[in-house]
Design an enzyme around this catalytic site. Sequence first.
Site, PDB file in Angstrom:
ATOM      1  N   LYS A   1       2.687  61.479   5.824  1.00  0.00           N
ATOM      2  CA  LYS A   1       2.760  61.082   7.237  1.00  0.00           C
ATOM      3  C   LYS A   1       4.059  60.321   7.506  1.00  0.00           C
ATOM      4  O   LYS A   1       4.515  59.548   6.651  1.00  0.00           O
ATOM      5  CB  LYS A   1       1.532  60.214   7.549  1.00  0.00           C
TER       6      LYS A   1
ATOM      7  N   SER B   1      -4.528  59.561  14.624  1.00  0.00           N
ATOM      8  CA  SER B   1      -3.111  59.762  14.737  1.00  0.00           C
ATOM      9  C   SER B   1      -2.505  60.643  13.639  1.00  0.00           C
ATOM     10  O   SER B   1      -1.418  61.178  13.823  1.00  0.00           O
ATOM     11  CB  SER B   1      -2.386  58.412  14.717  1.00  0.00           C
TER      12      SER B   1
ATOM     13  N   SER C   1      -7.834  57.045  12.196  1.00  0.00           N
ATOM     14  CA  SER C   1      -6.721  58.003  12.198  1.00  0.00           C
ATOM     15  C   SER C   1      -6.634  58.918  10.987  1.00  0.00           C
ATOM     16  O   SER C   1      -5.834  59.847  10.977  1.00  0.00           O
ATOM     17  CB  SER C   1      -5.390  57.255  12.342  1.00  0.00           C
TER      18      SER C   1
END
Lengths: 92, 487
Positions: B77, B152, B176
Amino acid sequence: MQIDVRKVASLARIRLTDDEAEALGPQLNHILEYVDSLRKLDTSDVPPTAHPHDAAMPLRADIAANPNRREALQQPAPATESGLYVVPKVIE
Amino acid sequence: MMPFTPLHAWKDQLDSGAVSAADVARLYLDRIGAYNDRLNAFVHLDAAHVLDQAAASDSHRAKHGPRPLEGLPIAIKDIFCTQDGPTQCCSPILKGFHAPYDAHVITLLKQAGAVLVGKTNMDEFAMGSSNETSMFGPARNPWDEACTPGGSSGGSASAVAAALAPAALGTDTGGSIRQPAALTGIVGMKPTYGRVSRRGIVAFASSLDQAGPMTACVRDAAMLAAAISGHDPMDATSVAGAPAVDWLAACDRRDMKGLRIGRPREYFVDGMHPGVRAAIDAALAECEKLGATIVDISLPHTEYAVAAYYVIAPSEASANLARYDGVRFGHRSENPADLFDLYTRSRDEGFGAEVKRRILTGTFALSSGYYDAYYRKAQQVRTLIRQDFLTAFETVDVIATPTSPVPAFRLGEKTDDPLTMYLSDIFTIALNLAGLPGLSQPCGFADDLPVGLQWIAPAWREDALLSAAAAFEAATDWHAKRPEGWA
Protein backbone atom coordinates in the site's frame (compact mmCIF):
# COMPACT_ATOMS: atom_id res chain seq x y z
CA MET A 1 -23.90 24.25 17.64
CA GLN A 2 -22.56 25.78 14.43
CA ILE A 3 -18.90 25.44 13.49
CA ASP A 4 -17.19 28.68 12.50
CA VAL A 5 -15.43 27.10 9.51
CA ARG A 6 -13.18 30.08 8.83
CA LYS A 7 -11.91 30.18 12.41
CA VAL A 8 -11.25 26.43 12.54
CA ALA A 9 -9.51 26.53 9.15
CA SER A 10 -7.27 29.29 10.42
CA LEU A 11 -6.39 27.18 13.49
CA ALA A 12 -5.65 24.25 11.17
CA ARG A 13 -3.56 26.47 8.87
CA ILE A 14 -5.64 25.66 5.81
CA ARG A 15 -6.69 28.40 3.43
CA LEU A 16 -10.21 27.85 2.17
CA THR A 17 -11.66 29.34 -0.95
CA ASP A 18 -15.17 30.81 -0.56
CA ASP A 19 -16.62 27.82 -2.44
CA GLU A 20 -14.84 25.38 -0.15
CA ALA A 21 -15.95 27.19 2.99
CA GLU A 22 -19.53 27.25 1.76
CA ALA A 23 -19.53 23.52 1.05
CA LEU A 24 -17.66 22.49 4.19
CA GLY A 25 -19.80 24.40 6.68
CA PRO A 26 -22.97 22.32 6.31
CA GLN A 27 -20.96 19.08 5.97
CA LEU A 28 -19.06 19.67 9.20
CA ASN A 29 -22.22 20.64 11.03
CA HIS A 30 -23.91 17.50 9.77
CA ILE A 31 -21.01 15.38 11.06
CA LEU A 32 -21.10 17.24 14.35
CA GLU A 33 -24.83 16.64 14.76
CA TYR A 34 -24.21 12.94 14.34
CA VAL A 35 -21.31 12.97 16.79
CA ASP A 36 -23.51 14.76 19.32
CA SER A 37 -25.34 11.45 19.84
CA LEU A 38 -22.52 10.67 22.30
CA ARG A 39 -24.15 13.14 24.69
CA LYS A 40 -26.93 10.64 25.32
CA LEU A 41 -24.47 8.53 27.34
CA ASP A 42 -23.69 9.35 30.94
CA THR A 43 -19.93 9.02 31.19
CA SER A 44 -19.33 11.02 34.35
CA ASP A 45 -17.60 8.11 36.13
CA VAL A 46 -15.90 6.61 33.08
CA PRO A 47 -12.13 7.04 32.68
CA PRO A 48 -11.01 7.98 29.16
CA THR A 49 -9.09 5.50 26.98
CA ALA A 50 -6.09 6.94 25.14
CA HIS A 51 -4.33 3.65 24.38
CA PRO A 52 -6.23 0.38 23.93
CA HIS A 53 -4.05 -1.64 26.28
CA ASP A 54 -3.41 0.84 29.09
CA ALA A 55 0.26 0.30 28.36
CA ALA A 56 2.71 2.63 30.02
CA MET A 57 4.86 4.49 27.57
CA PRO A 58 8.13 2.54 27.55
CA LEU A 59 11.50 4.23 27.85
CA ARG A 60 14.55 3.00 26.00
CA ALA A 61 18.09 3.20 27.33
CA ASP A 62 19.50 6.70 27.00
CA ILE A 63 22.15 5.81 24.43
CA ALA A 64 22.77 7.83 21.28
CA ALA A 65 21.96 5.53 18.39
CA ASN A 66 21.07 7.64 15.37
CA PRO A 67 23.84 8.46 12.94
CA ASN A 68 23.83 11.92 11.35
CA ARG A 69 21.68 11.59 8.24
CA ARG A 70 20.93 15.25 7.72
CA GLU A 71 21.59 15.20 4.00
CA ALA A 72 19.30 12.22 3.35
CA LEU A 73 16.58 13.55 5.64
CA GLN A 74 16.65 17.00 4.06
CA GLN A 75 16.68 15.64 0.54
CA PRO A 76 12.84 15.74 0.26
CA ALA A 77 12.64 19.34 1.51
CA PRO A 78 11.34 21.92 -0.99
CA ALA A 79 14.05 24.46 -0.09
CA THR A 80 17.24 24.17 1.99
CA GLU A 81 20.44 26.15 2.26
CA SER A 82 23.62 25.20 4.16
CA GLY A 83 21.73 22.41 5.91
CA LEU A 84 18.91 24.71 7.01
CA TYR A 85 15.27 24.85 5.91
CA VAL A 86 14.37 27.99 4.02
CA VAL A 87 11.14 29.81 4.95
CA PRO A 88 9.83 33.32 4.29
CA LYS A 89 11.30 36.00 6.54
CA VAL A 90 9.67 35.88 10.01
CA ILE A 91 11.65 38.59 11.85
CA GLU A 92 11.47 42.24 10.80
CA MET B 1 2.04 -21.32 -13.84
CA MET B 2 -1.36 -20.36 -12.43
CA PRO B 3 -1.81 -16.76 -11.30
CA PHE B 4 -4.52 -17.61 -8.73
CA THR B 5 -2.04 -19.50 -6.60
CA PRO B 6 -1.90 -18.69 -2.89
CA LEU B 7 1.31 -17.57 -1.24
CA HIS B 8 1.88 -20.83 0.63
CA ALA B 9 1.55 -22.83 -2.60
CA TRP B 10 4.07 -20.56 -4.34
CA LYS B 11 6.39 -21.16 -1.41
CA ASP B 12 6.11 -24.93 -1.94
CA GLN B 13 6.80 -24.57 -5.68
CA LEU B 14 9.75 -22.28 -5.07
CA ASP B 15 11.18 -24.54 -2.37
CA SER B 16 10.86 -27.61 -4.61
CA GLY B 17 12.66 -25.80 -7.42
CA ALA B 18 9.68 -26.10 -9.79
CA VAL B 19 9.73 -22.34 -10.36
CA SER B 20 12.13 -19.47 -9.66
CA ALA B 21 11.39 -16.13 -8.01
CA ALA B 22 12.13 -14.55 -11.37
CA ASP B 23 9.45 -16.73 -13.05
CA VAL B 24 6.87 -15.75 -10.44
CA ALA B 25 7.78 -12.06 -10.62
CA ARG B 26 7.47 -12.05 -14.42
CA LEU B 27 4.07 -13.76 -14.24
CA TYR B 28 2.62 -11.05 -11.99
CA LEU B 29 4.35 -8.19 -13.81
CA ASP B 30 2.72 -9.43 -17.02
CA ARG B 31 -0.66 -9.51 -15.31
CA ILE B 32 -0.25 -6.02 -13.92
CA GLY B 33 0.69 -4.88 -17.41
CA ALA B 34 -2.39 -6.55 -18.87
CA TYR B 35 -5.01 -5.57 -16.28
CA ASN B 36 -3.93 -2.55 -14.27
CA ASP B 37 -5.38 -0.04 -16.74
CA ARG B 38 -8.80 -1.46 -15.90
CA LEU B 39 -8.37 -1.94 -12.16
CA ASN B 40 -6.08 1.00 -11.24
CA ALA B 41 -4.82 -1.14 -8.37
CA PHE B 42 -1.18 -0.05 -8.65
CA VAL B 43 -0.20 3.62 -8.65
CA HIS B 44 3.53 2.95 -8.99
CA LEU B 45 5.48 0.05 -10.46
CA ASP B 46 9.16 -0.28 -11.30
CA ALA B 47 9.31 -3.60 -13.17
CA ALA B 48 13.11 -3.61 -13.43
CA HIS B 49 13.41 -3.16 -9.67
CA VAL B 50 10.98 -6.04 -9.08
CA LEU B 51 13.02 -8.31 -11.36
CA ASP B 52 16.24 -7.26 -9.61
CA GLN B 53 14.77 -8.25 -6.22
CA ALA B 54 13.61 -11.58 -7.66
CA ALA B 55 17.05 -12.32 -9.11
CA ALA B 56 18.67 -11.42 -5.79
CA SER B 57 16.23 -13.74 -4.02
CA ASP B 58 17.03 -16.63 -6.38
CA SER B 59 20.71 -16.13 -5.75
CA HIS B 60 20.20 -15.90 -1.97
CA ARG B 61 18.28 -19.16 -2.11
CA ALA B 62 21.04 -20.85 -4.11
CA LYS B 63 23.77 -19.72 -1.70
CA HIS B 64 22.10 -19.76 1.71
CA GLY B 65 18.75 -21.54 1.36
CA PRO B 66 15.31 -19.94 1.62
CA ARG B 67 14.13 -17.38 4.18
CA PRO B 68 10.44 -17.51 5.31
CA LEU B 69 9.05 -15.46 2.38
CA GLU B 70 11.86 -16.16 -0.09
CA GLY B 71 10.94 -14.97 -3.57
CA LEU B 72 7.27 -14.29 -2.76
CA PRO B 73 5.83 -11.14 -4.37
CA ILE B 74 4.00 -8.82 -1.97
CA ALA B 75 2.19 -5.66 -3.12
CA ILE B 76 2.60 -2.66 -0.82
CA LYS B 77 0.00 0.00 0.00
CA ASP B 78 1.21 3.51 -0.86
CA ILE B 79 1.15 4.38 2.87
CA PHE B 80 4.33 2.42 3.73
CA CYS B 81 7.57 4.36 3.48
CA THR B 82 9.99 2.66 1.10
CA GLN B 83 13.42 3.92 0.17
CA ASP B 84 12.87 2.56 -3.31
CA GLY B 85 10.34 4.46 -5.38
CA PRO B 86 7.87 7.11 -4.26
CA THR B 87 5.65 7.04 -1.12
CA GLN B 88 2.76 9.38 -1.84
CA CYS B 89 -0.18 8.19 0.27
CA CYS B 90 -2.16 8.99 -2.89
CA SER B 91 -2.14 12.65 -1.81
CA PRO B 92 -1.07 15.69 -3.83
CA ILE B 93 0.78 16.98 -0.76
CA LEU B 94 3.17 13.99 -0.97
CA LYS B 95 3.45 14.00 -4.76
CA GLY B 96 6.94 12.85 -5.70
CA PHE B 97 7.96 12.21 -2.07
CA HIS B 98 10.79 9.71 -1.66
CA ALA B 99 11.13 8.43 1.89
CA PRO B 100 14.63 8.53 3.35
CA TYR B 101 14.04 5.24 5.21
CA ASP B 102 12.02 2.03 5.05
CA ALA B 103 9.05 1.39 7.35
CA HIS B 104 9.96 -1.24 9.95
CA VAL B 105 7.58 -3.78 8.38
CA ILE B 106 9.19 -3.17 4.98
CA THR B 107 12.59 -3.95 6.52
CA LEU B 108 11.11 -7.13 8.01
CA LEU B 109 9.64 -8.21 4.65
CA LYS B 110 13.00 -7.64 2.95
CA GLN B 111 14.77 -9.62 5.67
CA ALA B 112 12.26 -12.44 5.12
CA GLY B 113 13.20 -12.56 1.43
CA ALA B 114 9.98 -11.09 -0.01
CA VAL B 115 9.92 -9.36 -3.40
CA LEU B 116 8.16 -6.02 -2.95
CA VAL B 117 5.90 -5.15 -5.86
CA GLY B 118 4.95 -1.53 -6.53
CA LYS B 119 2.68 0.71 -4.52
CA THR B 120 -1.05 0.12 -4.39
CA ASN B 121 -3.89 2.60 -4.64
CA MET B 122 -5.67 3.87 -1.52
CA ASP B 123 -7.87 6.66 -0.26
CA GLU B 124 -5.83 9.83 0.34
CA PHE B 125 -4.07 9.36 3.72
CA ALA B 126 -6.28 6.26 4.18
CA MET B 127 -9.28 8.52 4.75
CA GLY B 128 -12.16 6.87 2.94
CA SER B 129 -14.06 3.62 2.52
CA SER B 130 -14.19 3.35 -1.27
CA ASN B 131 -10.75 4.37 -2.59
CA GLU B 132 -12.46 7.36 -4.23
CA THR B 133 -10.44 10.05 -2.43
CA SER B 134 -7.18 8.90 -4.08
CA MET B 135 -5.46 11.52 -6.24
CA PHE B 136 -4.99 8.75 -8.82
CA GLY B 137 -8.73 8.03 -9.04
CA PRO B 138 -10.38 4.93 -7.57
CA ALA B 139 -9.19 1.37 -7.81
CA ARG B 140 -11.89 -0.91 -9.21
CA ASN B 141 -13.46 -4.11 -7.99
CA PRO B 142 -12.60 -7.13 -10.19
CA TRP B 143 -16.02 -8.65 -9.41
CA ASP B 144 -17.70 -5.62 -11.03
CA GLU B 145 -15.59 -2.81 -12.40
CA ALA B 146 -18.40 -0.31 -11.81
CA CYS B 147 -18.08 -1.02 -8.08
CA THR B 148 -15.60 0.05 -5.43
CA PRO B 149 -13.15 -2.51 -4.07
CA GLY B 150 -13.71 -0.79 -0.71
CA GLY B 151 -11.23 1.35 1.14
CA SER B 152 -8.99 2.60 2.20
CA SER B 153 -6.75 -0.32 1.10
CA GLY B 154 -8.69 -0.66 -2.16
CA GLY B 155 -5.71 -1.12 -4.46
CA SER B 156 -4.26 -3.92 -2.32
CA ALA B 157 -7.66 -5.66 -2.26
CA SER B 158 -8.22 -5.27 -6.00
CA ALA B 159 -4.70 -6.55 -6.76
CA VAL B 160 -5.08 -9.69 -4.65
CA ALA B 161 -8.66 -10.41 -5.79
CA ALA B 162 -7.63 -10.29 -9.48
CA ALA B 163 -4.30 -12.04 -8.82
CA LEU B 164 -2.15 -9.14 -9.91
CA ALA B 165 -0.17 -10.09 -6.79
CA PRO B 166 -0.62 -13.16 -4.56
CA ALA B 167 -0.71 -11.03 -1.39
CA ALA B 168 -0.52 -7.44 -0.21
CA LEU B 169 0.04 -5.27 2.83
CA GLY B 170 -2.70 -2.93 3.98
CA THR B 171 -3.39 -0.73 6.98
CA ASP B 172 -6.54 -0.60 9.10
CA THR B 173 -7.58 2.43 11.15
CA GLY B 174 -11.36 1.87 11.11
CA GLY B 175 -11.73 -1.16 8.83
CA SER B 176 -9.42 -0.32 5.92
CA ILE B 177 -8.08 -3.88 5.62
CA ARG B 178 -11.20 -5.85 6.54
CA GLN B 179 -13.87 -3.91 4.60
CA PRO B 180 -12.03 -4.01 1.22
CA ALA B 181 -11.13 -7.66 1.85
CA ALA B 182 -14.84 -8.38 2.35
CA LEU B 183 -15.91 -6.42 -0.73
CA THR B 184 -13.42 -8.24 -2.99
CA GLY B 185 -13.73 -11.79 -1.59
CA ILE B 186 -10.29 -12.13 -0.01
CA VAL B 187 -8.88 -12.54 3.52
CA GLY B 188 -7.77 -9.49 5.50
CA MET B 189 -6.51 -9.37 9.06
CA LYS B 190 -6.02 -6.45 11.43
CA PRO B 191 -3.69 -7.60 14.20
CA THR B 192 -4.00 -6.50 17.83
CA TYR B 193 -3.00 -2.85 18.29
CA GLY B 194 0.69 -2.85 19.20
CA ARG B 195 1.45 -6.20 17.51
CA VAL B 196 2.95 -4.59 14.38
CA SER B 197 5.27 -1.59 14.34
CA ARG B 198 3.81 1.65 12.97
CA ARG B 199 7.21 3.24 12.37
CA GLY B 200 7.52 4.44 8.81
CA ILE B 201 3.81 4.03 8.08
CA VAL B 202 2.37 7.44 7.23
CA ALA B 203 0.38 8.21 10.38
CA PHE B 204 -3.39 8.78 10.25
CA ALA B 205 -4.74 8.11 13.76
CA SER B 206 -1.93 6.86 15.95
CA SER B 207 -4.01 5.09 18.61
CA LEU B 208 -5.96 3.15 15.96
CA ASP B 209 -3.62 2.46 12.98
CA GLN B 210 -2.35 -1.08 12.48
CA ALA B 211 -0.82 -2.80 9.45
CA GLY B 212 -1.81 -6.28 8.33
CA PRO B 213 -2.02 -8.87 5.54
CA MET B 214 -4.48 -9.07 2.63
CA THR B 215 -4.33 -12.51 1.05
CA ALA B 216 -6.11 -15.22 -0.90
CA CYS B 217 -6.54 -17.53 2.09
CA VAL B 218 -6.18 -17.77 5.87
CA ARG B 219 -2.81 -19.55 5.88
CA ASP B 220 -1.28 -16.83 3.71
CA ALA B 221 -2.48 -14.18 6.17
CA ALA B 222 -0.74 -16.11 8.95
CA MET B 223 2.50 -16.32 6.93
CA LEU B 224 2.57 -12.58 6.34
CA ALA B 225 1.54 -11.72 9.91
CA ALA B 226 4.35 -13.90 11.23
CA ALA B 227 6.84 -11.92 9.15
CA ILE B 228 5.72 -8.42 10.14
CA SER B 229 4.88 -8.88 13.83
CA GLY B 230 7.08 -8.17 16.81
CA HIS B 231 8.27 -5.46 19.13
CA ASP B 232 10.03 -2.46 17.58
CA PRO B 233 11.89 -0.41 20.20
CA MET B 234 11.63 2.62 17.92
CA ASP B 235 7.80 2.63 17.99
CA ALA B 236 6.63 3.52 21.50
CA THR B 237 3.18 2.03 20.79
CA SER B 238 4.63 -1.31 19.72
CA VAL B 239 4.12 -3.55 22.74
CA ALA B 240 7.13 -5.33 24.24
CA GLY B 241 6.54 -8.78 25.69
CA ALA B 242 3.22 -9.25 23.92
CA PRO B 243 1.92 -12.84 24.12
CA ALA B 244 3.40 -14.69 21.15
CA VAL B 245 1.29 -16.52 18.56
CA ASP B 246 2.35 -19.61 16.67
CA TRP B 247 0.81 -18.32 13.47
CA LEU B 248 0.97 -21.39 11.25
CA ALA B 249 0.12 -23.85 14.01
CA ALA B 250 -3.03 -21.80 14.64
CA CYS B 251 -4.08 -22.45 11.02
CA ASP B 252 -3.45 -26.20 11.38
CA ARG B 253 -5.74 -26.34 14.43
CA ARG B 254 -8.90 -26.31 12.35
CA ASP B 255 -11.25 -27.77 14.88
CA MET B 256 -14.41 -25.88 15.79
CA LYS B 257 -15.72 -28.46 18.25
CA GLY B 258 -16.67 -26.76 21.49
CA LEU B 259 -15.85 -23.28 20.17
CA ARG B 260 -18.19 -20.69 21.66
CA ILE B 261 -18.99 -18.08 19.00
CA GLY B 262 -20.66 -14.87 20.13
CA ARG B 263 -23.31 -13.40 17.83
CA PRO B 264 -23.83 -9.77 18.86
CA ARG B 265 -27.43 -8.70 18.28
CA GLU B 266 -26.35 -5.10 17.58
CA TYR B 267 -24.54 -6.26 14.42
CA PHE B 268 -27.66 -7.65 12.81
CA VAL B 269 -29.50 -4.41 12.22
CA ASP B 270 -32.25 -3.08 10.00
CA GLY B 271 -30.89 -1.64 6.82
CA MET B 272 -28.46 -4.48 6.40
CA HIS B 273 -28.48 -5.98 2.92
CA PRO B 274 -30.71 -9.10 3.06
CA GLY B 275 -28.16 -11.06 1.02
CA VAL B 276 -25.44 -10.22 3.53
CA ARG B 277 -27.63 -11.33 6.41
CA ALA B 278 -28.48 -14.58 4.63
CA ALA B 279 -24.81 -15.32 3.92
CA ILE B 280 -23.79 -14.67 7.54
CA ASP B 281 -26.69 -16.75 8.89
CA ALA B 282 -25.65 -19.62 6.60
CA ALA B 283 -22.01 -19.25 7.67
CA LEU B 284 -22.93 -19.45 11.35
CA ALA B 285 -25.14 -22.49 10.66
CA GLU B 286 -22.10 -24.10 9.03
CA CYS B 287 -20.02 -23.33 12.12
CA GLU B 288 -22.67 -25.05 14.27
CA LYS B 289 -22.47 -28.09 12.01
CA LEU B 290 -18.73 -28.09 12.60
CA GLY B 291 -19.34 -28.34 16.35
CA ALA B 292 -19.34 -24.71 17.45
CA THR B 293 -21.97 -23.24 19.74
CA ILE B 294 -23.55 -19.93 18.74
CA VAL B 295 -24.17 -17.72 21.76
CA ASP B 296 -26.36 -14.61 21.46
CA ILE B 297 -24.52 -11.72 23.09
CA SER B 298 -24.91 -7.98 23.40
CA LEU B 299 -22.35 -5.25 22.79
CA PRO B 300 -24.62 -2.46 24.01
CA HIS B 301 -22.48 0.55 23.06
CA THR B 302 -22.04 -0.50 19.43
CA GLU B 303 -24.30 2.27 18.14
CA TYR B 304 -21.89 4.88 19.52
CA ALA B 305 -18.74 3.46 17.91
CA VAL B 306 -18.93 5.40 14.65
CA ALA B 307 -19.59 8.69 16.45
CA ALA B 308 -16.69 8.13 18.89
CA TYR B 309 -14.44 7.17 15.99
CA TYR B 310 -15.30 10.30 14.02
CA VAL B 311 -14.10 12.40 16.94
CA ILE B 312 -10.98 10.40 17.87
CA ALA B 313 -9.65 9.59 14.38
CA PRO B 314 -9.99 13.15 12.98
CA SER B 315 -8.53 14.62 16.19
CA GLU B 316 -5.45 12.44 15.93
CA ALA B 317 -5.31 13.08 12.18
CA SER B 318 -5.38 16.85 12.67
CA ALA B 319 -2.35 16.54 14.96
CA ASN B 320 -0.50 14.05 12.72
CA LEU B 321 -1.12 15.98 9.52
CA ALA B 322 0.17 19.22 11.06
CA ARG B 323 3.60 18.04 9.86
CA TYR B 324 2.69 18.87 6.25
CA ASP B 325 3.73 22.49 6.39
CA GLY B 326 5.47 23.05 3.06
CA VAL B 327 8.82 23.35 4.85
CA ARG B 328 10.43 19.98 5.55
CA PHE B 329 8.89 17.81 2.84
CA GLY B 330 5.88 17.61 0.57
CA HIS B 331 4.13 20.25 -1.48
CA ARG B 332 5.10 23.94 -1.02
CA SER B 333 3.10 26.74 -2.62
CA GLU B 334 4.76 29.20 -4.98
CA ASN B 335 5.83 32.70 -3.91
CA PRO B 336 4.46 32.79 -0.35
CA ALA B 337 3.86 36.29 1.03
CA ASP B 338 4.81 35.20 4.55
CA LEU B 339 5.07 32.07 6.69
CA PHE B 340 1.32 31.90 7.43
CA ASP B 341 0.59 32.18 3.72
CA LEU B 342 3.13 29.41 3.04
CA TYR B 343 1.40 27.08 5.52
CA THR B 344 -2.18 27.79 4.58
CA ARG B 345 -1.77 27.74 0.81
CA SER B 346 0.53 24.70 0.77
CA ARG B 347 -2.07 22.81 2.80
CA ASP B 348 -5.04 24.08 0.78
CA GLU B 349 -3.37 23.07 -2.47
CA GLY B 350 -2.00 19.77 -1.15
CA PHE B 351 -4.95 18.22 0.71
CA GLY B 352 -8.09 16.84 -0.92
CA ALA B 353 -11.62 17.58 0.28
CA GLU B 354 -12.06 14.57 2.58
CA VAL B 355 -8.70 15.12 4.25
CA LYS B 356 -9.61 18.77 4.86
CA ARG B 357 -12.97 17.73 6.33
CA ARG B 358 -11.26 15.42 8.78
CA ILE B 359 -8.51 17.86 9.75
CA LEU B 360 -11.13 20.54 10.38
CA THR B 361 -13.39 18.18 12.34
CA GLY B 362 -10.45 17.17 14.50
CA THR B 363 -9.17 20.70 14.93
CA PHE B 364 -12.62 21.74 16.10
CA ALA B 365 -12.92 18.80 18.52
CA LEU B 366 -9.55 19.66 20.07
CA SER B 367 -10.06 23.42 20.14
CA SER B 368 -10.30 25.45 23.30
CA GLY B 369 -13.70 25.08 24.96
CA TYR B 370 -14.71 21.94 23.05
CA TYR B 371 -12.08 19.43 24.12
CA ASP B 372 -14.05 17.98 27.05
CA ALA B 373 -17.33 17.87 25.14
CA TYR B 374 -15.88 16.04 22.16
CA TYR B 375 -12.44 14.46 22.48
CA ARG B 376 -12.58 13.50 26.14
CA LYS B 377 -16.19 12.38 25.79
CA ALA B 378 -15.29 10.15 22.83
CA GLN B 379 -12.41 8.62 24.77
CA GLN B 380 -14.78 7.85 27.64
CA VAL B 381 -17.17 6.16 25.20
CA ARG B 382 -14.16 4.27 23.89
CA THR B 383 -13.72 2.83 27.39
CA LEU B 384 -17.36 1.65 27.37
CA ILE B 385 -16.88 -0.02 23.99
CA ARG B 386 -13.75 -1.81 25.24
CA GLN B 387 -15.62 -2.97 28.32
CA ASP B 388 -18.43 -4.37 26.15
CA PHE B 389 -15.91 -6.67 24.48
CA LEU B 390 -14.17 -7.63 27.74
CA THR B 391 -17.54 -8.63 29.20
CA ALA B 392 -18.48 -10.59 26.08
CA PHE B 393 -15.22 -12.52 26.09
CA GLU B 394 -16.03 -13.80 29.58
CA THR B 395 -18.62 -16.06 27.94
CA VAL B 396 -17.43 -16.60 24.35
CA ASP B 397 -14.11 -17.48 22.66
CA VAL B 398 -14.59 -15.44 19.49
CA ILE B 399 -17.25 -13.15 18.02
CA ALA B 400 -18.61 -13.45 14.48
CA THR B 401 -20.30 -10.62 12.58
CA PRO B 402 -20.72 -9.36 9.04
CA THR B 403 -17.69 -7.29 7.99
CA SER B 404 -19.80 -4.79 6.05
CA PRO B 405 -23.57 -4.23 6.09
CA VAL B 406 -23.59 -4.16 2.28
CA PRO B 407 -21.65 -5.78 -0.56
CA ALA B 408 -19.52 -3.61 -2.87
CA PHE B 409 -21.38 -0.44 -3.82
CA ARG B 410 -21.12 1.49 -7.06
CA LEU B 411 -18.42 4.10 -7.51
CA GLY B 412 -19.98 7.52 -6.98
CA GLU B 413 -22.91 6.11 -5.01
CA LYS B 414 -21.87 7.49 -1.61
CA THR B 415 -19.61 10.40 -2.46
CA ASP B 416 -22.24 13.14 -2.03
CA ASP B 417 -22.74 12.67 1.69
CA PRO B 418 -19.63 12.07 3.84
CA LEU B 419 -21.70 10.67 6.69
CA THR B 420 -23.24 7.91 4.55
CA MET B 421 -19.72 6.85 3.62
CA TYR B 422 -18.65 6.88 7.28
CA LEU B 423 -21.49 4.51 8.18
CA SER B 424 -20.19 1.84 5.79
CA ASP B 425 -17.55 1.05 8.45
CA ILE B 426 -20.16 0.50 11.15
CA PHE B 427 -19.11 -3.13 11.87
CA THR B 428 -15.34 -2.69 11.74
CA ILE B 429 -14.68 0.50 13.71
CA ALA B 430 -15.34 -0.81 17.24
CA LEU B 431 -12.38 -3.21 17.02
CA ASN B 432 -9.97 -0.39 16.32
CA LEU B 433 -11.35 1.57 19.26
CA ALA B 434 -10.85 -1.48 21.48
CA GLY B 435 -7.49 -2.44 19.95
CA LEU B 436 -8.73 -5.96 19.19
CA PRO B 437 -7.65 -8.25 16.34
CA GLY B 438 -10.13 -8.96 13.54
CA LEU B 439 -10.18 -11.02 10.38
CA SER B 440 -12.51 -10.94 7.39
CA GLN B 441 -12.90 -13.98 5.16
CA PRO B 442 -15.21 -14.69 2.22
CA CYS B 443 -18.42 -16.50 3.24
CA GLY B 444 -20.87 -16.15 0.35
CA PHE B 445 -22.40 -13.76 -2.13
CA ALA B 446 -25.08 -11.07 -2.24
CA ASP B 447 -26.16 -9.76 -5.65
CA ASP B 448 -23.27 -11.80 -7.12
CA LEU B 449 -20.77 -9.81 -5.03
CA PRO B 450 -18.64 -11.26 -2.22
CA VAL B 451 -19.71 -11.11 1.43
CA GLY B 452 -17.22 -11.06 4.29
CA LEU B 453 -17.48 -12.82 7.65
CA GLN B 454 -15.66 -10.93 10.41
CA TRP B 455 -14.07 -12.77 13.32
CA ILE B 456 -13.14 -10.84 16.47
CA ALA B 457 -10.90 -12.22 19.22
CA PRO B 458 -9.58 -10.96 22.56
CA ALA B 459 -6.37 -8.89 22.46
CA TRP B 460 -3.29 -10.90 21.44
CA ARG B 461 -5.43 -13.92 20.42
CA GLU B 462 -4.95 -13.79 16.65
CA ASP B 463 -4.50 -17.57 16.94
CA ALA B 464 -8.21 -17.84 17.83
CA LEU B 465 -9.15 -15.83 14.72
CA LEU B 466 -6.94 -17.95 12.49
CA SER B 467 -8.13 -21.29 13.91
CA ALA B 468 -11.80 -20.39 13.49
CA ALA B 469 -11.28 -18.94 10.02
CA ALA B 470 -9.14 -21.88 8.90
CA ALA B 471 -11.79 -24.32 10.10
CA PHE B 472 -14.50 -22.45 8.19
CA GLU B 473 -12.31 -22.24 5.09
CA ALA B 474 -11.53 -25.97 5.19
CA ALA B 475 -15.24 -26.81 5.31
CA THR B 476 -16.38 -24.42 2.56
CA ASP B 477 -15.14 -23.30 -0.85
CA TRP B 478 -15.98 -19.59 -0.79
CA HIS B 479 -12.29 -18.64 -0.69
CA ALA B 480 -11.74 -20.56 -3.94
CA LYS B 481 -14.30 -18.50 -5.92
CA ARG B 482 -12.62 -16.19 -8.41
CA PRO B 483 -14.00 -13.24 -10.33
CA GLU B 484 -14.46 -14.02 -14.04
CA GLY B 485 -12.49 -12.39 -16.81
CA TRP B 486 -9.08 -12.16 -15.14
CA ALA B 487 -7.63 -15.51 -16.18
